[in-house]
Design a protein around this motif. Structure first.
Motif, PDB file in Angstrom:
ATOM      1  N   MET A  93       0.843  -1.199   0.000  1.00 22.59           N
ATOM      2  CA  MET A  93       0.000   0.000   0.000  1.00 22.59           C
ATOM      3  C   MET A  93       0.877   1.247   0.000  1.00 22.59           C
ATOM      4  SD  MET A  93      -2.989   1.107   2.695  1.00 22.59           S
ATOM      5  CE  MET A  93      -4.002  -0.291   2.249  1.00 22.59           C
ATOM      6  N   ARG A  94       0.502   2.224  -0.853  1.00 19.49           N
ATOM      7  CA  ARG A  94       1.288   3.439  -0.946  1.00 19.49           C
ATOM      8  C   ARG A  94       1.077   4.321   0.284  1.00 19.49           C
ATOM      9  NH1 ARG A  94      -1.433   3.874  -5.866  1.00 19.49           N
ATOM     10  NH2 ARG A  94      -2.284   5.861  -5.148  1.00 19.49           N
ATOM     11  N   ARG A  95       2.059   5.198   0.537  1.00 19.43           N
ATOM     12  CA  ARG A  95       1.989   6.074   1.712  1.00 19.43           C
ATOM     13  C   ARG A  95       0.773   6.987   1.663  1.00 19.43           C
ATOM     14  NH1 ARG A  95       8.249   8.080   2.741  1.00 19.43           N
ATOM     15  NH2 ARG A  95       9.116   6.007   3.192  1.00 19.43           N
ATOM     16  N   ASP A  96       0.436   7.482   0.459  1.00 14.85           N
ATOM     17  CA  ASP A  96      -0.714   8.391   0.367  1.00 14.85           C
ATOM     18  C   ASP A  96      -2.013   7.660   0.690  1.00 14.85           C
ATOM     19  OD1 ASP A  96      -0.485   6.867  -1.949  1.00 14.85           O
ATOM     20  OD2 ASP A  96      -1.427   8.387  -3.217  1.00 14.85           O
ATOM     21  N   GLU A  97      -2.090   6.348   0.369  1.00 11.78           N
ATOM     22  CA  GLU A  97      -3.283   5.579   0.688  1.00 11.78           C
ATOM     23  C   GLU A  97      -3.406   5.371   2.200  1.00 11.78           C
ATOM     24  OE1 GLU A  97      -3.652   2.914  -3.403  1.00 11.78           O
ATOM     25  OE2 GLU A  97      -2.637   2.089  -1.642  1.00 11.78           O
ATOM     26  N   ILE A  98      -2.274   5.157   2.856  1.00 13.67           N
ATOM     27  CA  ILE A  98      -2.286   5.026   4.319  1.00 13.67           C
ATOM     28  C   ILE A  98      -2.747   6.329   4.954  1.00 13.67           C
ATOM     29  CG2 ILE A  98      -0.852   4.660   6.371  1.00 13.67           C
ATOM     30  CD1 ILE A  98       0.911   2.828   4.640  1.00 13.67           C
ATOM     31  N   ALA A  99      -2.246   7.450   4.436  1.00 13.47           N
ATOM     32  CA  ALA A  99      -2.641   8.763   4.966  1.00 13.47           C
ATOM     33  C   ALA A  99      -4.132   9.002   4.766  1.00 13.47           C
ATOM     34  CB  ALA A  99      -1.826   9.868   4.293  1.00 13.47           C
ATOM     35  N   ASP A 100      -4.667   8.586   3.612  1.00  9.42           N
ATOM     36  CA  ASP A 100      -6.100   8.736   3.348  1.00  9.42           C
ATOM     37  C   ASP A 100      -6.927   7.934   4.354  1.00  9.42           C
ATOM     38  OD1 ASP A 100      -5.483  10.347   1.238  1.00  9.42           O
ATOM     39  OD2 ASP A 100      -6.103   8.930  -0.327  1.00  9.42           O
ATOM     40  N   LEU A 101      -6.503   6.704   4.612  1.00  9.80           N
ATOM     41  CA  LEU A 101      -7.238   5.852   5.549  1.00  9.80           C
ATOM     42  C   LEU A 101      -7.205   6.430   6.961  1.00  9.80           C
ATOM     43  CD1 LEU A 101      -6.116   2.338   4.279  1.00  9.80           C
ATOM     44  CD2 LEU A 101      -8.415   3.311   4.138  1.00  9.80           C
ATOM     45  N   ALA A 102      -6.053   6.988   7.349  1.00  9.48           N
ATOM     46  CA  ALA A 102      -5.953   7.613   8.669  1.00  9.48           C
ATOM     47  C   ALA A 102      -6.906   8.798   8.768  1.00  9.48           C
ATOM     48  CB  ALA A 102      -4.516   8.059   8.932  1.00  9.48           C
ATOM     49  N   ALA A 103      -7.022   9.565   7.693  1.00 14.08           N
ATOM     50  CA  ALA A 103      -7.946  10.706   7.679  1.00 14.08           C
ATOM     51  C   ALA A 103      -9.386  10.226   7.796  1.00 14.08           C
ATOM     52  CB  ALA A 103      -7.748  11.513   6.403  1.00 14.08           C
ATOM     53  N   PHE A 104      -9.721   9.132   7.122  1.00 13.61           N
ATOM     54  CA  PHE A 104     -11.082   8.581   7.207  1.00 13.61           C
ATOM     55  C   PHE A 104     -11.418   8.182   8.647  1.00 13.61           C
ATOM     56  CE2 PHE A 104     -14.682   5.971   6.842  1.00 13.61           C
ATOM     57  CZ  PHE A 104     -14.387   4.746   7.442  1.00 13.61           C
ATOM     58  N   VAL A 105     -10.484   7.535   9.325  1.00 15.54           N
ATOM     59  CA  VAL A 105     -10.728   7.111  10.705  1.00 15.54           C
ATOM     60  C   VAL A 105     -11.015   8.311  11.601  1.00 15.54           C
ATOM     61  CG1 VAL A 105      -9.662   6.076  12.764  1.00 15.54           C
ATOM     62  CG2 VAL A 105      -9.431   4.964  10.537  1.00 15.54           C
ATOM     63  N   ILE A 106     -10.311   9.401  11.397  1.00 15.82           N
ATOM     64  CA  ILE A 106     -10.520  10.596  12.214  1.00 15.82           C
ATOM     65  C   ILE A 106     -11.896  11.202  11.929  1.00 15.82           C
ATOM     66  CG2 ILE A 106      -9.729  12.970  12.593  1.00 15.82           C
ATOM     67  CD1 ILE A 106      -6.870  11.894  12.274  1.00 15.82           C
ATOM     68  N   VAL A 107     -12.309  11.221  10.683  1.00 11.06           N
ATOM     69  CA  VAL A 107     -13.657  11.708  10.361  1.00 11.06           C
ATOM     70  C   VAL A 107     -14.703  10.846  11.070  1.00 11.06           C
ATOM     71  CG1 VAL A 107     -15.366  12.035   8.534  1.00 11.06           C
ATOM     72  CG2 VAL A 107     -12.985  12.680   8.144  1.00 11.06           C
ATOM     73  N   ALA A 108     -14.494   9.523  11.039  1.00  9.00           N
ATOM     74  CA  ALA A 108     -15.441   8.615  11.685  1.00  9.00           C
ATOM     75  C   ALA A 108     -15.460   8.802  13.189  1.00  9.00           C
ATOM     76  CB  ALA A 108     -15.073   7.170  11.338  1.00  9.00           C
ATOM     77  N   GLU A 109     -14.288   9.021  13.798  1.00 13.40           N
ATOM     78  CA  GLU A 109     -14.226   9.246  15.239  1.00 13.40           C
ATOM     79  C   GLU A 109     -14.925  10.539  15.629  1.00 13.40           C
ATOM     80  OE1 GLU A 109     -10.093   9.203  16.174  1.00 13.40           O
ATOM     81  OE2 GLU A 109     -10.005   7.042  16.476  1.00 13.40           O
ATOM     82  N   GLU A 110     -14.685  11.585  14.875  1.00 15.18           N
ATOM     83  CA  GLU A 110     -15.262  12.896  15.178  1.00 15.18           C
ATOM     84  C   GLU A 110     -16.728  12.989  14.761  1.00 15.18           C
ATOM     85  OE1 GLU A 110     -13.993  15.263  16.855  1.00 15.18           O
ATOM     86  OE2 GLU A 110     -11.900  14.633  16.996  1.00 15.18           O
ATOM     87  N   ARG A 111     -17.114  12.129  13.794  1.00 17.49           N
ATOM     88  CA  ARG A 111     -18.465  12.182  13.222  1.00 17.49           C
ATOM     89  C   ARG A 111     -18.800  13.585  12.711  1.00 17.49           C
ATOM     90  NH1 ARG A 111     -22.203   7.456  14.689  1.00 17.49           N
ATOM     91  NH2 ARG A 111     -20.675   5.902  15.271  1.00 17.49           N
ATOM     92  N   SER A 112     -17.768  14.200  12.170  1.00 18.56           N
ATOM     93  CA  SER A 112     -17.938  15.557  11.645  1.00 18.56           C
ATOM     94  C   SER A 112     -16.758  15.883  10.746  1.00 18.56           C
ATOM     95  CB  SER A 112     -18.003  16.566  12.798  1.00 18.56           C
ATOM     96  OG  SER A 112     -17.789  17.882  12.341  1.00 18.56           O
ATOM     97  N   PHE A 113     -17.025  16.320   9.516  1.00 19.23           N
ATOM     98  CA  PHE A 113     -15.942  16.755   8.640  1.00 19.23           C
ATOM     99  C   PHE A 113     -15.310  18.036   9.158  1.00 19.23           C
ATOM    100  CE2 PHE A 113     -15.582  14.073   4.956  1.00 19.23           C
ATOM    101  CZ  PHE A 113     -16.774  13.347   4.937  1.00 19.23           C
TER     102      PHE A 113
END
Length: 297
Positions: A1-21
């Motif tokens: 997996m590329r580094r940018d894909e890992i960064a994208d997934l980490a960003a998704f998890v934070i959106v899900a945790e915060e439940r707010s963009f």
């Protein structure tokens, strides 16, 4: 997996945790529109919808929940590993706020502090005595101490003591006018000195064996007190029966100031546990505290 894909997934998890963009964007230091594009890019790559969006809320879909369940712990562990490297640079320091019951503070926490604090003078431990089932997150404690079986399942719990023997005791003066009970059923003819919990109208129940099974029993009495030291004092004064840790009244039993009853019906309580939420960035001071109070057989 590329580094940018890992960064994208980490960003998704934070959106899900915060439940707010909006909150997630502020946390990541990104534009909200850019963050929305990242999530959309992940969804297009995976071919499934990960977040349900409305004008008021954001929530993970079933697919999103499954992805979070896998990714969340991995990313939090990575955060913790990186944070721990910083701890190697820092001298353990800071304040640890602890909520605990009186008996655990006296028999476990304070003796442990004799080992911890002299070697680490930059650590401060604030101890609050409280019998309620305190929400350590809401009340801003670093950790709490309660008996096993009383701790919420979403907390990390570490045993810090063996099981706790209990005793039902009364003064000789109390028994001058009453016969000692021979079974839990006999407690209906006795007066109890009860321990009260703040915010609760019902005193702490006594855990006894009835019919071969453990049951919580409430015994009526003239006094409800908020510390076990006062409960012991009231028992010595002859006000009624008291349900107390056995080690607390050992000297009184040996001297005859108190008499124990229903010993075979009084099981040990589950040992004390330290509980706290998952700490992604636990300080060196907190890690030392946990290691110091941890129970070792």
């Amino acid at each position: 997996m590329r580094r940018d894909e890992i960064a994208d997934l980490a960003a998704f998890v934070i959106v899900a945790e915060e439940r707010s963009f909006t909150r997630a964007a502020a946390r990541l230091g990104l534009a909200q529109s850019g963050l929305s594009q990242i999530v959309r890019r992940i969804e297009e790559r995976l071919g499934v919808r990960l977040l349900s969006r409305t004008t008021r809320s954001v929530a993970p879909t079933e697919a999103g929940e499954r992805l979070i369940a896998t990714l969340g712990p991995m990313l939090h562990d990575l955060d913790g590993a990186i944070a721990s490297l910083g701890d190697l640079r820092d001298r353990p320091a800071g304040t640890i706020r602890l909520t605990t019951v009186e008996h655990a503070a006296k028999t476990i926490v304070l003796p442990a502090m004799k080992r911890l604090l002299p070697e680490h003078p930059d650590i401060t431990v604030e101890i609050t005595i409280d019998y309620a089932l305190t929400d350590v997150v809401a009340d801003r404690f670093d950790a709490g101490v309660r008996l096993g079986g009383e701790i919420a399942k979403d907390m990390i719990a570490i045993r810090i003591s063996p099981d706790v023997p209990m005793a039902i005791v009364g003064a000789p003066a109390y028994f001058k006018t009453r016969s000692a009970p021979t079974s839990p059923a006999g407690l209906v003819d006795h007066r109890a000195i009860n321990l009260g919990m703040p915010g609760s109208r019902a005193p702490v129940a006594w855990r006894l064996m009835k019919g071969g099974r453990e049951a919580k029993v409430r015994v009526e009495g003239p006094l409800v007190l908020t510390t076990i030291e006062l409960v012991r004092d009231a028992a010595l004064d002859g006000h009624g029966l008291a349900y107390l840790p056995a080690d607390m009244v050992e000297g009184d039993l040996d001297s005859g100031r108190l008499i124990r009853v229903l010993a075979k019906f009084t099981p040990d309580l589950p040992g004390y546990h330290l509980y706290y939420p998952n700490r992604r960035h636990a300080s060196a001071a907190f890690k030392l505290f946990v290691d110091t109070v941890r129970y070792r057989e």
